[in-house]
Design an enzyme around this catalytic site. Sequence first.
Site, PDB file in Angstrom:
ATOM      1  N   SER A   1      -0.180  27.394  -4.587  1.00  0.00           N
ATOM      2  CA  SER A   1       0.208  28.783  -4.814  1.00  0.00           C
ATOM      3  C   SER A   1      -0.248  29.306  -6.174  1.00  0.00           C
ATOM      4  CB  SER A   1       1.733  28.946  -4.713  1.00  0.00           C
ATOM      5  OG  SER A   1       2.190  28.475  -3.488  1.00  0.00           O
TER       6      SER A   1
ATOM      7  N   TYR B   1       9.445  15.783   1.328  1.00  0.00           N
ATOM      8  CA  TYR B   1       9.378  17.114   0.707  1.00  0.00           C
ATOM      9  C   TYR B   1       9.188  17.009  -0.795  1.00  0.00           C
ATOM     10  CZ  TYR B   1      10.186  18.626   5.282  1.00  0.00           C
ATOM     11  OH  TYR B   1      10.004  18.801   6.617  1.00  0.00           O
TER      12      TYR B   1
ATOM     13  N   GLU C   1      12.316  12.754   0.647  1.00  0.00           N
ATOM     14  CA  GLU C   1      11.179  12.225  -0.111  1.00  0.00           C
ATOM     15  C   GLU C   1       9.857  12.867   0.332  1.00  0.00           C
ATOM     16  OE1 GLU C   1      10.827  10.351  -2.689  1.00  0.00           O
ATOM     17  OE2 GLU C   1       8.691   9.857  -2.597  1.00  0.00           O
TER      18      GLU C   1
ATOM     19  N   SER D   1      13.887   5.593 -13.070  1.00  0.00           N
ATOM     20  CA  SER D   1      12.882   6.392 -13.769  1.00  0.00           C
ATOM     21  C   SER D   1      12.830   7.803 -13.198  1.00  0.00           C
ATOM     22  CB  SER D   1      11.522   5.708 -13.643  1.00  0.00           C
ATOM     23  OG  SER D   1      10.492   6.631 -13.858  1.00  0.00           O
ATOM     24  N   SER D   2      12.792   7.912 -11.874  1.00  0.00           N
ATOM     25  CA  SER D   2      12.678   9.239 -11.257  1.00  0.00           C
ATOM     26  C   SER D   2      13.906  10.089 -11.550  1.00  0.00           C
ATOM     27  CB  SER D   2      12.549   9.131  -9.740  1.00  0.00           C
ATOM     28  OG  SER D   2      11.555   8.243  -9.396  1.00  0.00           O
TER      29      SER D   2
ATOM     30  N   HIS E   1      15.626  12.213  12.722  1.00  0.00           N
ATOM     31  CA  HIS E   1      14.455  12.279  13.605  1.00  0.00           C
ATOM     32  C   HIS E   1      13.590  11.024  13.450  1.00  0.00           C
ATOM     33  CE1 HIS E   1      12.235  14.824  10.324  1.00  0.00           C
ATOM     34  NE2 HIS E   1      12.000  13.548  10.107  1.00  0.00           N
ATOM     35  N   HIS E   2      13.890  10.219  12.445  1.00  0.00           N
ATOM     36  CA  HIS E   2      13.201   8.927  12.325  1.00  0.00           C
ATOM     37  C   HIS E   2      13.888   7.858  13.158  1.00  0.00           C
ATOM     38  CE1 HIS E   2      10.554  10.217   9.036  1.00  0.00           C
ATOM     39  NE2 HIS E   2      11.564  10.994   8.709  1.00  0.00           N
TER      40      HIS E   2
ATOM     41  N   ARG F   1       1.880   0.501  15.529  1.00  0.00           N
ATOM     42  CA  ARG F   1       1.775   0.437  14.074  1.00  0.00           C
ATOM     43  C   ARG F   1       2.009  -0.986  13.621  1.00  0.00           C
ATOM     44  NH1 ARG F   1       6.182   4.469  11.454  1.00  0.00           N
ATOM     45  NH2 ARG F   1       5.353   4.090   9.387  1.00  0.00           N
TER      46      ARG F   1
ATOM     47  N   THR G   1       7.972  26.550   6.581  1.00  0.00           N
ATOM     48  CA  THR G   1       6.641  26.003   6.311  1.00  0.00           C
ATOM     49  C   THR G   1       5.570  26.948   6.832  1.00  0.00           C
ATOM     50  OG1 THR G   1       7.635  23.833   6.644  1.00  0.00           O
ATOM     51  CG2 THR G   1       5.252  23.918   6.495  1.00  0.00           C
TER      52      THR G   1
ATOM     53  N   LYS H   1       5.073  29.935   4.675  1.00  0.00           N
ATOM     54  CA  LYS H   1       4.230  29.679   3.506  1.00  0.00           C
ATOM     55  C   LYS H   1       2.760  29.726   3.892  1.00  0.00           C
ATOM     56  CE  LYS H   1       7.106  27.133   0.273  1.00  0.00           C
ATOM     57  NZ  LYS H   1       6.756  27.732  -1.008  1.00  0.00           N
TER      58      LYS H   1
ATOM     59  N   ASP I   1       8.397  21.781 -25.746  1.00  0.00           N
ATOM     60  CA  ASP I   1       8.464  20.441 -25.156  1.00  0.00           C
ATOM     61  C   ASP I   1       9.488  20.489 -24.032  1.00  0.00           C
ATOM     62  OD1 ASP I   1       8.365  17.601 -24.666  1.00  0.00           O
ATOM     63  OD2 ASP I   1       7.622  17.367 -26.705  1.00  0.00           O
TER      64      ASP I   1
ATOM     65  N   HIS J   1      13.498  11.239   4.280  1.00  0.00           N
ATOM     66  CA  HIS J   1      12.970  12.540   4.675  1.00  0.00           C
ATOM     67  C   HIS J   1      12.864  13.510   3.493  1.00  0.00           C
ATOM     68  CE1 HIS J   1      11.207  15.420   7.205  1.00  0.00           C
ATOM     69  NE2 HIS J   1      11.873  16.270   6.466  1.00  0.00           N
TER      70      HIS J   1
ATOM     71  N   TRP K   1       7.574   0.119   4.223  1.00  0.00           N
ATOM     72  CA  TRP K   1       8.177   0.749   3.046  1.00  0.00           C
ATOM     73  C   TRP K   1       9.642   1.062   3.273  1.00  0.00           C
ATOM     74  CZ3 TRP K   1       9.240   6.243   1.805  1.00  0.00           C
ATOM     75  CH2 TRP K   1       9.217   7.072   2.935  1.00  0.00           C
TER      76      TRP K   1
ATOM     77  N   HIS L   1       0.843  -1.204   0.000  1.00  0.00           N
ATOM     78  CA  HIS L   1       0.000   0.000   0.000  1.00  0.00           C
ATOM     79  C   HIS L   1       0.878   1.253   0.000  1.00  0.00           C
ATOM     80  CE1 HIS L   1      -2.672   3.191   1.366  1.00  0.00           C
ATOM     81  NE2 HIS L   1      -1.953   3.319   2.476  1.00  0.00           N
TER      82      HIS L   1
HETATM   83  C1  HEM Z   1       6.879  20.699  10.022  1.00  0.00           C
HETATM   84  C2  HEM Z   1       6.941  19.648   9.284  1.00  0.00           C
HETATM   85  C3  HEM Z   1       7.259  18.226   9.732  1.00  0.00           C
HETATM   86  C4  HEM Z   1       7.873  17.768  10.858  1.00  0.00           C
HETATM   87  C5  HEM Z   1       8.418  18.585  11.989  1.00  0.00           C
HETATM   88  C6  HEM Z   1       7.898  16.317  10.763  1.00  0.00           C
HETATM   89  C7  HEM Z   1       8.469  15.477  11.700  1.00  0.00           C
HETATM   90  C8  HEM Z   1       8.445  14.102  11.624  1.00  0.00           C
HETATM   91  C9  HEM Z   1       9.080  13.204  12.543  1.00  0.00           C
HETATM   92  C10 HEM Z   1       9.896  13.651  13.751  1.00  0.00           C
HETATM   93  C11 HEM Z   1       8.813  11.930  12.178  1.00  0.00           C
HETATM   94  C12 HEM Z   1       9.282  10.644  12.830  1.00  0.00           C
HETATM   95  C13 HEM Z   1       8.237  10.095  13.699  1.00  0.00           C
HETATM   96  C14 HEM Z   1       8.524   8.682  14.138  1.00  0.00           C
HETATM   97  O1  HEM Z   1       8.648   7.773  13.305  1.00  0.00           O
HETATM   98  O2  HEM Z   1       8.620   8.477  15.357  1.00  0.00           O
HETATM   99  C15 HEM Z   1       8.012  12.019  11.008  1.00  0.00           C
HETATM  100  C16 HEM Z   1       7.534  10.918  10.324  1.00  0.00           C
HETATM  101  C17 HEM Z   1       6.983  10.983   9.080  1.00  0.00           C
HETATM  102  N1  HEM Z   1       6.691  12.137   8.384  1.00  0.00           N
HETATM  103 FE1  HEM Z   1       6.918  14.028   9.062  1.00  0.00          FE
HETATM  104  N2  HEM Z   1       7.300  15.942   9.617  1.00  0.00           N
HETATM  105  C18 HEM Z   1       6.917  17.068   8.957  1.00  0.00           C
HETATM  106  C19 HEM Z   1       6.330  17.127   7.724  1.00  0.00           C
HETATM  107  C20 HEM Z   1       6.075  16.036   6.945  1.00  0.00           C
HETATM  108  C21 HEM Z   1       5.644  16.101   5.580  1.00  0.00           C
HETATM  109  C22 HEM Z   1       5.426  17.384   4.793  1.00  0.00           C
HETATM  110  C23 HEM Z   1       5.473  14.835   5.163  1.00  0.00           C
HETATM  111  C24 HEM Z   1       4.996  14.311   3.819  1.00  0.00           C
HETATM  112  C25 HEM Z   1       4.447  14.974   2.882  1.00  0.00           C
HETATM  113  C26 HEM Z   1       5.827  13.964   6.245  1.00  0.00           C
HETATM  114  C27 HEM Z   1       5.790  12.593   6.181  1.00  0.00           C
HETATM  115  C28 HEM Z   1       6.191  11.753   7.165  1.00  0.00           C
HETATM  116  C29 HEM Z   1       6.147  10.329   7.087  1.00  0.00           C
HETATM  117  C30 HEM Z   1       5.674   9.508   5.892  1.00  0.00           C
HETATM  118  C31 HEM Z   1       6.635   9.830   8.293  1.00  0.00           C
HETATM  119  C32 HEM Z   1       6.701   8.390   8.729  1.00  0.00           C
HETATM  120  C33 HEM Z   1       7.740   7.621   8.089  1.00  0.00           C
HETATM  121  C34 HEM Z   1       7.649   6.184   8.521  1.00  0.00           C
HETATM  122  O3  HEM Z   1       7.981   5.889   9.672  1.00  0.00           O
HETATM  123  O4  HEM Z   1       7.215   5.364   7.731  1.00  0.00           O
HETATM  124  N3  HEM Z   1       6.187  14.731   7.308  1.00  0.00           N
HETATM  125  N4  HEM Z   1       7.800  13.340  10.675  1.00  0.00           N
HETATM  126 CU   LIG Z   2      11.304  12.999   8.356  1.00  0.00          CU
END
Ligand code: HEM
Ligand SMILES: [Cu+2]
Length: 649
Positions: free
Chosen positions: A274, A263, A261, A175-176, A308-309, A456, A334, A337, A110, A259, A145, A81
């Site tokens: 915008s 963005y 990714e 591809s990307s 941070h992950h 999870r 952010t 914006k 083009d 990470h 993932w 998924h």
């Molecule tokens: C102010 C903006 C953001 C902050 C401070 C932030 C912070 C964090 C942090 C600290 C984690 C880790 C959490 C953990 O696993 O314990 C996390 C996970 C995640 N964030 Fe963010 N994030 C932000 C914006 C975003 C954005 C814009 C996206 C996607 C469009 C995003 C997608 C994700 C995803 C997918 C995970 C989980 C990854 C995984 O464990 O599979 N985050 N974020």
């Molecule tokens: Cu992150």
Amino acid sequence: MASTATVAAPHSLAAAHPEPRGLWSWITTVDHKRIGILYGATAFFFFLVGGLEALLIRVQLAVPNNNFVSADLYNQLFTVHALTMIFGALMPLTAALFNYMVPLQIGARDVAFPRLNALSYWIYLFGVLFFNTGMLLKLGPNSGWFAYAPITTKQFSPGLNMDFYVLGLQILGLSSILASLNFIVTIVNMRAPGMRLMRMPIFTWMTLITNVLIVTAMAVFTIAVTELMFDRVFGSAFYDINKGADPLLWQHLFWMFGHPEVYILILPIMGMVSEVIPTFSRKPLFGYNVMVFSGVLIGWLGWGVWSHHMFATGMGPIADSFFSLSTMLIAIPTGIKIFNWLGTLWGGSIRFTTAMLFSLAFLAMFTIGGISGVMHAAAPSDLQQTDTYFVVAHIHYVFFGGTVLGLWSGIYYWYPKVFGRLLSERAGQVHFWLTLVGMNITFFPMHFLGMLGMPRRIFTYADNMGFNEMNALISAGSFILALGTLVFAINLALSWKFGRRAGANPWGASTLEWSIPSPPPVYNFAVIPIVHSRMPLWEGDAAKSSGIPHGRVEEETEQVTLMGRKVGEVADPESDVNVMSPHQDIHLPPPSYWPIVLAAGISMIFIGLLFRNVGGAAHNLWFMTPAGALLTVVAIYAWAFEPGHSHEH
Ligand code: HEM
Ligand SMILES: [Cu+2]
């Protein structure tokens, strides 16, 4: 004979460049608009596939002690998924809009490398089919993932599941990277005369930043995955702890990609929103420069936060503090914006079209996701939240509340440009409300479940944990979301035939793509525009016909003018507007089947490697690898010697 005095009228131009027809013309197309449509249709299909997988997950979790799917199948479902949504649906949906809109926004005919563009699409198609084949065989990737090695090395994951991951994602990474190089060169090199960097539409700006991130981040990931493939297929020891590998190596490499990714998935949306908010507020974007620079800053800072992950891995107080602080810093650009979008709305004359509603909902929902992000940016609080449903809530507020809502906004906004017809606004409103209500019922309670301690990635839970009601509610919400998506799919299909006809500029928007007919002719611009300002259709005479600031729109838009001339009208030969191109000079790249052949060759290399890990007679099929390599070389050679101009005109 390129004399401007002999310029023909536009209709004869169209006759000289008819729209090609038939299946073969799609297979061999190198037209960025058609490739955009191919990307969009394929990606939307995979959005539905990913959605179906999500529904299966929610059926399983609707009640405690459920055995609708097995634990193993459940692992595959949530992994595939995520992969399908991220790599199969959302990234390619943004790529669809890059493809279609960026050349139009910058006044180009083009992209820089049209055949490379086709190649990126075909490789993407093979890649996404590849790991979904794994799922269909019930051999899908099952590690989440992020595929943490060493658990994903052969020793601990002996089946083919993770082979589908390492091989499929290499294909997609390739591809990307190719697509991004193409977009970067296009934006840097192919802008119409006068379009300085700081006159580029903001969507094009965010596309540029995103693609720089893709090239750099995807390179890290593709290498990490290639190393994992070498471990799995050839027995190397990049991630083998017994042979001295660092157990955290993969996590660092993965999140150094992972990470950025996120963005990669949000910056294009920030660009779309915008465009939409100013158009439907009848006001220029508030603080354009600041919007550009905060986009650059987000892209830049996005590189300094990956760990941070990994707070839970015990990196120690210094690393924890550093990554906490750097993560919180990202909230600043952010937030800037968000305030600038609000500033754009302030005092505007707002029209609540479906596109606008989705953009406004994006502002609110994405902010919720940003706030939970800042919450787990604090390492101590993250230790409570990590690996619980709280993170799942965060992910979905940013991916769904951010990326998906933004994409739908962009699609309602640009669909009329692509197909010449408007999406039904009435169905659009139904779609919008079902989606907004559905997503909040689905994802908001996940915050509470997480706080209650529901982990999870568990395939079921006991009856007495206090999780029951919330899970049932969440599963109900997911079906509301599915219903909304169904309405959207029907709207997309029916409006294509029956939608109200859109003029060149149905919304009275300001950027160049709205200056040409909808759908645009094969050559895009009869006359390459010369750009004098950031909002060419909102300035000078053009402003009158696009109704700025308080004019009427719809009826008058056939009359869109550019620099004081009706679009499509041939300018006075003395004027600077048409110096670029009497139609004899329009060279369009000829169609080519080498991109799809090359993509097939590259895919065969990887399919062969898969068979290398299969037992029995099928093992011999691994000859596909050398055969694919041979085909790749032949295709590159033939491609290189293919003439760059067709002889038809
Ligand atoms: C102010 C903006 C953001 C902050 C401070 C932030 C912070 C964090 C942090 C600290 C984690 C880790 C959490 C953990 O696993 O314990 C996390 C996970 C995640 N964030 Fe963010 N994030 C932000 C914006 C975003 C954005 C814009 C996206 C996607 C469009 C995003 C997608 C994700 C995803 C997918 C995970 C989980 C990854 C995984 O464990 O599979 N985050 N974020
Ligand atoms: Cu992150």
